[in-house]
Every structure is written in structure tokens, then in C-alpha cells.
Motif scaffolding. Structure first.
Motif, PDB file in Angstrom:
ATOM      1  N   THR A  72      17.997   2.363   5.245  1.00  0.00           N
ATOM      2  CA  THR A  72      18.075   3.300   4.120  1.00  0.00           C
ATOM      3  C   THR A  72      17.786   2.608   2.800  1.00  0.00           C
ATOM      4  O   THR A  72      17.050   3.125   1.953  1.00  0.00           O
ATOM      5  N   LEU A  73      18.336   1.412   2.620  1.00  0.00           N
ATOM      6  CA  LEU A  73      18.089   0.668   1.391  1.00  0.00           C
ATOM      7  C   LEU A  73      16.618   0.275   1.261  1.00  0.00           C
ATOM      8  O   LEU A  73      16.058   0.297   0.156  1.00  0.00           O
ATOM      9  N   ALA A  74      15.996  -0.074   2.384  1.00  0.00           N
ATOM     10  CA  ALA A  74      14.582  -0.451   2.347  1.00  0.00           C
ATOM     11  C   ALA A  74      13.713   0.720   1.931  1.00  0.00           C
ATOM     12  O   ALA A  74      12.743   0.567   1.181  1.00  0.00           O
ATOM     13  N   VAL A  75      14.059   1.910   2.398  1.00  0.00           N
ATOM     14  CA  VAL A  75      13.278   3.098   2.051  1.00  0.00           C
ATOM     15  C   VAL A  75      13.519   3.491   0.597  1.00  0.00           C
ATOM     16  O   VAL A  75      12.577   3.806  -0.146  1.00  0.00           O
ATOM     17  N   ARG A  76      14.778   3.436   0.158  1.00  0.00           N
ATOM     18  CA  ARG A  76      15.099   3.862  -1.209  1.00  0.00           C
ATOM     19  C   ARG A  76      14.609   2.876  -2.250  1.00  0.00           C
ATOM     20  O   ARG A  76      14.069   3.259  -3.291  1.00  0.00           O
ATOM     21  N   ALA A  77      14.785   1.590  -1.964  1.00  0.00           N
ATOM     22  CA  ALA A  77      14.406   0.582  -2.956  1.00  0.00           C
ATOM     23  C   ALA A  77      12.906   0.394  -3.038  1.00  0.00           C
ATOM     24  O   ALA A  77      12.377  -0.027  -4.061  1.00  0.00           O
ATOM     25  N   GLY A  78      12.203   0.664  -1.938  1.00  0.00           N
ATOM     26  CA  GLY A  78      10.754   0.509  -1.952  1.00  0.00           C
ATOM     27  C   GLY A  78      10.295  -0.932  -1.871  1.00  0.00           C
ATOM     28  O   GLY A  78       9.109  -1.222  -2.034  1.00  0.00           O
ATOM     29  N   GLY A  79      11.222  -1.866  -1.644  1.00  0.00           N
ATOM     30  CA  GLY A  79      10.839  -3.262  -1.602  1.00  0.00           C
ATOM     31  C   GLY A  79      10.366  -3.732  -0.249  1.00  0.00           C
ATOM     32  O   GLY A  79       9.822  -4.820  -0.120  1.00  0.00           O
ATOM     33  N   GLY A  80      10.564  -2.936   0.785  1.00  0.00           N
ATOM     34  CA  GLY A  80      10.140  -3.391   2.099  1.00  0.00           C
ATOM     35  C   GLY A  80       9.289  -2.356   2.790  1.00  0.00           C
ATOM     36  O   GLY A  80       8.160  -2.626   3.201  1.00  0.00           O
ATOM     37  N   PHE A  81       9.812  -1.152   2.907  1.00  0.00           N
ATOM     38  CA  PHE A  81       9.112  -0.107   3.639  1.00  0.00           C
ATOM     39  C   PHE A  81       7.841   0.309   2.898  1.00  0.00           C
ATOM     40  O   PHE A  81       7.870   0.722   1.747  1.00  0.00           O
ATOM     41  N   GLY A  82       6.716   0.196   3.541  1.00  0.00           N
ATOM     42  CA  GLY A  82       5.449   0.594   2.948  1.00  0.00           C
ATOM     43  C   GLY A  82       4.780  -0.488   2.135  1.00  0.00           C
ATOM     44  O   GLY A  82       3.549  -0.472   1.975  1.00  0.00           O
ATOM     45  N   LEU A  83       5.555  -1.447   1.602  1.00  0.00           N
ATOM     46  CA  LEU A  83       4.968  -2.502   0.788  1.00  0.00           C
ATOM     47  C   LEU A  83       4.062  -3.403   1.627  1.00  0.00           C
ATOM     48  O   LEU A  83       2.921  -3.693   1.246  1.00  0.00           O
ATOM     49  N   GLY A  84       4.568  -3.839   2.770  1.00  0.00           N
ATOM     50  CA  GLY A  84       3.768  -4.695   3.632  1.00  0.00           C
ATOM     51  C   GLY A  84       2.535  -3.988   4.159  1.00  0.00           C
ATOM     52  O   GLY A  84       1.448  -4.571   4.229  1.00  0.00           O
ATOM     53  N   LEU A  85       2.694  -2.727   4.533  1.00  0.00           N
ATOM     54  CA  LEU A  85       1.567  -1.961   5.045  1.00  0.00           C
ATOM     55  C   LEU A  85       0.504  -1.769   3.965  1.00  0.00           C
ATOM     56  O   LEU A  85      -0.697  -1.865   4.233  1.00  0.00           O
ATOM     57  N   GLY A  86       0.939  -1.491   2.737  1.00  0.00           N
ATOM     58  CA  GLY A  86      -0.008  -1.348   1.639  1.00  0.00           C
ATOM     59  C   GLY A  86      -0.762  -2.637   1.368  1.00  0.00           C
ATOM     60  O   GLY A  86      -1.983  -2.630   1.137  1.00  0.00           O
ATOM     61  N   PHE A  87      -0.049  -3.757   1.393  1.00  0.00           N
ATOM     62  CA  PHE A  87      -0.701  -5.059   1.197  1.00  0.00           C
ATOM     63  C   PHE A  87      -1.706  -5.326   2.316  1.00  0.00           C
ATOM     64  O   PHE A  87      -2.819  -5.812   2.065  1.00  0.00           O
ATOM     65  N   PHE A  88      -1.321  -5.014   3.552  1.00  0.00           N
ATOM     66  CA  PHE A  88      -2.195  -5.210   4.708  1.00  0.00           C
ATOM     67  C   PHE A  88      -3.486  -4.409   4.538  1.00  0.00           C
ATOM     68  O   PHE A  88      -4.589  -4.924   4.766  1.00  0.00           O
ATOM     69  N   LEU A  89      -3.356  -3.164   4.115  1.00  0.00           N
ATOM     70  CA  LEU A  89      -4.520  -2.311   3.918  1.00  0.00           C
ATOM     71  C   LEU A  89      -5.428  -2.836   2.819  1.00  0.00           C
ATOM     72  O   LEU A  89      -6.663  -2.860   2.967  1.00  0.00           O
ATOM     73  N   ILE A  90      -4.844  -3.281   1.714  1.00  0.00           N
ATOM     74  CA  ILE A  90      -5.646  -3.809   0.603  1.00  0.00           C
ATOM     75  C   ILE A  90      -6.405  -5.056   1.033  1.00  0.00           C
ATOM     76  O   ILE A  90      -7.607  -5.218   0.739  1.00  0.00           O
ATOM     77  N   LEU A  91      -5.729  -5.955   1.749  1.00  0.00           N
ATOM     78  CA  LEU A  91      -6.371  -7.185   2.198  1.00  0.00           C
ATOM     79  C   LEU A  91      -7.545  -6.887   3.118  1.00  0.00           C
ATOM     80  O   LEU A  91      -8.651  -7.426   2.938  1.00  0.00           O
ATOM     81  N   VAL A  92      -7.320  -6.022   4.098  1.00  0.00           N
ATOM     82  CA  VAL A  92      -8.374  -5.697   5.056  1.00  0.00           C
ATOM     83  C   VAL A  92      -9.537  -4.994   4.363  1.00  0.00           C
ATOM     84  O   VAL A  92     -10.706  -5.197   4.715  1.00  0.00           O
ATOM     85  N   THR A  93      -9.248  -4.195   3.356  1.00  0.00           N
ATOM     86  CA  THR A  93     -10.302  -3.491   2.630  1.00  0.00           C
ATOM     87  C   THR A  93     -11.128  -4.446   1.777  1.00  0.00           C
ATOM     88  O   THR A  93     -12.352  -4.263   1.624  1.00  0.00           O
ATOM     89  N   LEU A  94     -10.497  -5.479   1.230  1.00  0.00           N
ATOM     90  CA  LEU A  94     -11.204  -6.403   0.350  1.00  0.00           C
ATOM     91  C   LEU A  94     -12.056  -7.422   1.092  1.00  0.00           C
ATOM     92  O   LEU A  94     -13.036  -7.926   0.541  1.00  0.00           O
ATOM     93  N   ILE A  95     -11.694  -7.742   2.326  1.00  0.00           N
ATOM     94  CA  ILE A  95     -12.415  -8.775   3.063  1.00  0.00           C
ATOM     95  C   ILE A  95     -13.907  -8.483   3.165  1.00  0.00           C
ATOM     96  O   ILE A  95     -14.740  -9.380   2.916  1.00  0.00           O
ATOM     97  N   PRO A  96     -14.342  -7.272   3.539  1.00  0.00           N
ATOM     98  CA  PRO A  96     -15.801  -7.023   3.611  1.00  0.00           C
ATOM     99  C   PRO A  96     -16.521  -7.239   2.285  1.00  0.00           C
ATOM    100  O   PRO A  96     -17.690  -7.623   2.273  1.00  0.00           O
TER     101      PRO A  96
END
Length: 218
Positions: A10-34
Motif C-alpha cells: 500500500t505504501l509503495a502504491v501511495r508514495a509512488g516511489g516503487g510501484f510503476g517507477l521501475g517499469l517506467g524507467f525500463f520502458l524509457i531505457l528500452v525506447t532510447l536504445i534504438p
């Protein structure tokens, strides 16, 4: 344990510091590589296993400094240390919560990320399997590193320096499984090595992390 797990989720979802942050970073990295290496599908297919695993490793690293720091600052960690639940179990639950909010989304998103990097179709299954097996090790190793740096102000950089070398074996074997799967070779040896690392970290590191937390709380 279930209440503690639910609290951390619950804290991870509310604080926004864990949930979705890693996935967003993963997406940005994969998008920038090409953009960095070129859009040639043959070139991207060769580097895709390594890029995907490095991205997953860095994504798991993003929220590690919050694993114990918030509880340490507000005094919750002292209460958890004196609770009937063993401190080793507290570490395990927190590492599990970190994996659910960070590692599990990466496992689910891996096929889409592989498509963006033109990953060989034969390697898709192996990518998901290695991430499912390897990312728990990243969370438990990260929990150990977070426990070592919990009492240090601005310990995020030190945490990264401590944890990244310990991540290397999981990275090597995970990427090797995907490469072998893409080439149609046997994946048994690196897959078993990766599974062994994960089981060892789950079995041993909660005790080491609990000992580090006890020292920090004295």
C-alpha cells in the motif's frame, strides 16, 4: 506477515516511489536504445538480451534506498525489531513486497520490451523465465544492501556501489540463458546457476540483513 506485506504494498502504491517507477524507467531505457545504436533489427536483436537484463537490474535498483529508510526515520523499524515477528521475516516480507511492486511488473512487461528491441521470437519465453527466476534475487540482494546503509544519510550512492557487484552473476546467467535460447542451444546450466543464486539469496541474505539492521538500531 500478511499485514506487513499489505502495508508495504500500500505504501509503495501511495508514495509512488516503487510501484510503476521501475517499469517506467525500463520502458524509457528500452525506447532510447534504438536511438543510440541505430534502428537496425539485426543489431538490436544481438544486444537485446543484455539490454533487457541491464534495464531490469537498474530498474530494481531505483527504489532500494526506500526499503528501510522510511521505517527507520519514523521509528517504525524499532517497533518491527521488537515485534514477535523475527527481524529476518520482516526483511523477507519487505524484499517480497519490493519484488511484487518492481520485479513482477518487469516480468509481465518483458515480451513487449523484447518486441521493441527485435528480440528473437525463440527467446521470448526464456526472457520471461529468467526474469521470473532472477529478479527475486535482485530484491533480496538489494534488501541486504539497504540494511547495510539504513543509518547513513544520503546512502543511495553507497547502496548502488555495494549492490551492483553482487548483481553481476544474476545478470550474466540471465542474459546467457536468453542468448542460448535465441540460438537454440541448451539453457540448462546457466538457468540452474541462476536459480541456485536466487535460492541462496532467499535463504541466507535475510539473516545477514537482519544482523545489519540490529547493528544500525543500537
Amino acid at each position: 506477515m500478511i499485514r506487513l506485506l499489505w502495508r508495504d504494498l500500500t505504501l509503495a502504491v501511495r508514495a509512488g516511489g516503487g510501484f510503476g517507477l521501475g517499469l517506467g524507467f525500463f520502458l524509457i531505457l528500452v525506447t532510447l536504445i534504438p536511438f543510440g545504436v541505430g534502428p537496425q533489427s539485426d543489431r538490436l536483436a544481438v544486444i537485446a538480451p543484455g539490454v533487457l537484463w541491464v534495464g531490469a537490474l537498474l530498474a530494481c535498483l531505483l527504489s532500494l534506498d526506500r526499503l528501510f529508510a522510511l521505517d527507520y526515520e519514523d521509528g517504525s523499524l524499532d517497533l518491527l525489531a521488537t515485534a514477535p515477528l523475527p527481524l529476518e521475516a520482516v526483511v523477507g516480507v519487505k524484499a517480497l513486497a519490493h519484488w511484487i511492486t518492481t520485479g513482477l511488473p518487469l516480468v509481465v512487461a518483458a515480451p513487449a520490451m523484447g518486441f521493441l528491441l527485435h528480440l528473437d521470437p525463440a527467446a521470448y519465453l526464456w526472457m520471461v523465465v529468467t526474469l521470473a527466476i532472477g529478479t527475486p534475487a535482485l530484491s533480496f540482494i538489494g534488501a541486504f544492501g539497504a540494511a547495510l546503509t539504513v543509518g547513513i544519510k544520503r546512502g543511495g550512492l553507497l547502496l548502488s556501489l555495494l549492490v551492483l557487484p553482487l548483481y553481476i552473476p544474476t545478470l550474466i546467467f540471465g542474459a546467457e540463458v536468453v542468448r542460448r535460447g535465441a540460438d537454440g542451444l541448451s539453457t540448462a546450466t546457466p538457468l540452474l546457476m541462476q536459480a541456485g543464486i536466487t535460492l541462496a539469496t532467499i535463504a541466507l541474505l535475510p539473516f545477514a540483513a537482519a544482523a545489519a539492521l540490529k547493528v544500525a538500531l543500537r
